[in-house]
Design an enzyme around this catalytic site. Structure first.
Site, PDB file in Angstrom:
ATOM      1  N   HIS A 101     -15.204  25.767  10.686  1.00  0.00           N
ATOM      2  CA  HIS A 101     -15.976  24.643  11.219  1.00  0.00           C
ATOM      3  C   HIS A 101     -16.867  24.058  10.123  1.00  0.00           C
ATOM      4  CE1 HIS A 101     -17.828  22.381  14.510  1.00  0.00           C
ATOM      5  NE2 HIS A 101     -19.001  22.603  13.948  1.00  0.00           N
ATOM      6  N   SER A 136     -18.946  17.462  14.740  1.00  0.00           N
ATOM      7  CA  SER A 136     -19.290  18.474  15.741  1.00  0.00           C
ATOM      8  C   SER A 136     -20.009  17.835  16.934  1.00  0.00           C
ATOM      9  CB  SER A 136     -20.127  19.585  15.090  1.00  0.00           C
ATOM     10  OG  SER A 136     -20.206  20.711  15.932  1.00  0.00           O
ATOM     11  N   ASP A 159     -11.294  27.079  13.268  1.00  0.00           N
ATOM     12  CA  ASP A 159     -12.436  26.632  14.055  1.00  0.00           C
ATOM     13  C   ASP A 159     -12.211  27.014  15.517  1.00  0.00           C
ATOM     14  OD1 ASP A 159     -14.512  25.220  15.290  1.00  0.00           O
ATOM     15  OD2 ASP A 159     -14.318  23.511  13.922  1.00  0.00           O
TER      16      ASP A 159
END
Length: 363
Positions: free
Chosen positions: A335, A202, A305
């Site tokens: 995610h 991320s 996501d």
């Protein structure tokens, strides 16, 4: 509802619902835990304006409260098969990293070095959080690698570009170890400094990208350390024009648009937008990546996501420009699925993909 009439958005909504049900019936897999309440707003000098997963609260006067506890309520699974320790890598900013390696060496083998830079929207997260530690245990064991998990300064107290600078400093630290007069034997006796891979999750994926651009192909400025490739797990990119997955993603997604927008507001330099060069790789004032030579990159994202469209566009653009880029998408996954449930079938499949990537580019 017939199978053919189910949209991607509905599939992701169903997936999110089952994830929540799973966490309810399996307490050890719950996403979040109760945290100590922050001081009253009056003591903070204002009223609460932002809350990030209950562990970061920002008040109207600019004051910040951070919990001492992680947001993820999972036990640390340390069975002794992986050794680990903490190291201070940047004393001025009191930044540490956590090193991991398999406990049982195989002869005199040297292990590849695999950086894992945690996520959290540049605002939350730590190498010490149990979800991060558990995933690093898995990485060290499954990849048979020395895993390096660095911390970096967090926003809003420390806005970009500081997190990216800290990520670069963490990679440069490896170079300082190999040229030191008294290097750490725990590290140098096990690590193959010619086989380094930089992975980020991320926000960490964003950092990994920016490190890749800064170092360029061959990582000449790191010699004798050699970075062989980069792994971007659901990289946290943004832009002023929303993608389809951002605009139409379910509001109950694990990382929904409201939270994405909050993370960017708190981390982007004051006065800038989501087209900042560190946020949007293809923004109007970003570096043209077409002529930039890059080492191989693996890009991974879940099909549910909200960051999916940006990750896919990133991989496709670089590939069309002749870069060695591979994109893997996991249908129905949210995610951070690989840290939320590292023992799931998709997570295990991803681990094998990462292992194959390391093998392919270690030669």
């Amino acid at each position: 509802m017939s199978r053919s009439s189910v949209t991607d958005k509905q599939i992701c909504k169903i997936s999110a619902t089952f994830s929540c049900l799973f966490s309810c019936f399996h307490p050890q897999k719950s996403f979040f835990k109760a945290n100590p309440p922050p001081p009253p707003s009056s003591e903070m000098g204002g009223y609460e304006v932002d809350d990030c997963r209950g562990v970061l609260k920002v008040f109207s006067d600019g004051s910040v409260w951070r919990s001492t506890e992680p947001s993820f309520q999972v036990p640390v699974v340390d069975d002794g098969s992986v050794l680990w320790k903490d190291v201070l890598f940047h004393q001025p900013n009191n930044l540490s990293l956590r090193l991991y390696k398999p406990a049982a060496p195989r002869g005199c083998e040297k292990l590849p070095v695999f950086y894992y830079v945690h996520g959290g929207g540049f605002c939350i997260g730590s190498r010490t959080w149990p979800n991060c530690q558990n995933y690093c245990f898995k990485l060290a064991s499954a990849l048979r690698a020395v895993v390096v998990a660095p911390d970096y300064r967090l926003a809003p107290e420390n806005r970009l570009p500081l997190a990216v600078e800290d990520g670069f400093t963490a990679v440069k630290w490896l170079q300082s170890q190999i040229v030191a007069s008294e290097p750490d034997p725990w590290l140098v006796e096990s690590a193959d400094f010619s086989r380094v891979f930089v992975c980020g999750d991320s926000a960490g994926g964003n950092i990994a990208h920016n490190v890749a651009v800064r170092l360029g192909a061959g990582s000449k400025s790191l010699e004798p350390v050699r970075v062989r490739g980069y792994v971007l797990l659901a990289p946290f990119f943004g832009g002023t024009v929303l993608t389809r997955s951002e605009a139409q993603g379910p509001v109950d997604a694990f990382l929904n648009w409201e939270l994405i927008d909050r993370f960017w507001r708190l981390s982007i330099p004051a006065g800038d937008t989501m087209d900042h060069p560190l946020v949007n790789p293809f923004g109007p004032i970003s570096v043209d990546l077409e002529p930039v030579e890059l080492d191989p990159i693996l890009v991974v994202c879940g099909g549910c996501d909200l960051l999916k469209d940006r990750a896919k566009e990133y991989a496709e653009r670089l590939k069309n420009w002749g870069k060695k880029v591979k994109y893997e998408e996991f249908e129905g996954q949210q995610h951070g699925f690989f840290t939320i449930n590292p023992n799931s079938e998709p997570s295990m499949k991803l681990m094998q993909i990462i292992k194959d990537f390391i093998t392919q580019y270690s030669i």
